[in-house]
Design a protein around this motif. Structure first.
Motif, PDB file in Angstrom:
ATOM      1  N   PHE A  44       0.777  -1.463  -0.040  1.00 12.43           N
ATOM      2  CA  PHE A  44      -0.292   0.195   0.075  1.00 12.43           C
ATOM      3  C   PHE A  44       0.829   1.101  -0.282  1.00 12.43           C
ATOM      4  N   PRO A 104      -8.084  -3.762  -4.037  1.00 12.16           N
ATOM      5  CA  PRO A 104      -7.231  -3.281  -4.834  1.00 12.16           C
ATOM      6  C   PRO A 104      -5.898  -2.709  -4.010  1.00 12.16           C
ATOM      7  N   ILE A 106      -5.005   0.663  -2.925  1.00  9.76           N
ATOM      8  CA  ILE A 106      -5.249   1.921  -3.740  1.00  9.76           C
ATOM      9  C   ILE A 106      -4.112   2.844  -2.851  1.00  9.76           C
ATOM     10  N   GLY A 110      -7.016   2.130   0.997  1.00 10.78           N
ATOM     11  CA  GLY A 110      -6.630   1.494   0.929  1.00 10.78           C
ATOM     12  C   GLY A 110      -6.591   0.644   2.358  1.00 10.78           C
TER      13      GLY A 110
END
Length: 153
Positions: A44, A104, A106, A110
């Motif tokens: 991340f 996902p 992100i 995320g």
């Protein structure tokens, strides 16, 4: 009169399902604990120490959700029934696990989303633990019950 063999089989099945649910929950804590320190920081936000801190924070939100879910679903299961409570706790936990699985990478958003879904998962699991243990206890026969607390002695 209830058939004692059928009653014993249903009590054993409920105890087995409760144990399986607890095992899956414990494995989830173990696996996600490793993932939050080894994989999420690199996935991340690179390899900075702030990414590690944020991923551990995202993991730890489940520890806040569990007591909150236990209190809320404990009250609701007393009012509306254990089966109703178990259905909704498992639905909440399953939805949160699914959303975490398809998340996902992100960035910081995320990790914030994972933190929110981990809270929701903990909320569901907190209610599920108490409901499943109480339902198992209620299905066992009175003379087969071991005292759970000093109040039962």
């Amino acid at each position: 009169m209830v058939n004692s063999k059928s009653y014993l089989n249903s009590a054993k099945l409920i105890a087995l399902l409760s144990a399986v649910g607890f095992t899956v929950e414990a494995y989830d804590f173990f696996a996600v604990g490793i993932i939050s320190t080894q994989i999420w920081p690199h996935l991340f936000d690179g390899s900075s120490s702030s990414a590690l801190a944020l991923s551990v924070l995202a993991y730890s939100t489940i520890l806040v959700g569990r007591p909150a879910g236990g209190v809320m679903f404990g009250h609701l299961s007393d009012k509306l029934g254990r089966k109703w409570s178990m259905f909704w706790t498992l639905t909440l936990s399953g939805f949160a696990m699914l959303m975490i699985a398809i998340m996902p990478p992100i960035g910081i958003i995320g990790l914030e989303a994972i933190a929110a879904f981990r809270f929701i998962q903990g909320f569901g699991l907190g209610g599920d633990g108490g409901s499943s243990w109480t339902l198992t206890y209620e299905y066992s026969r009175r003379f087969d019950k071991a005292p759970i607390s000093w109040l039962d002695c």
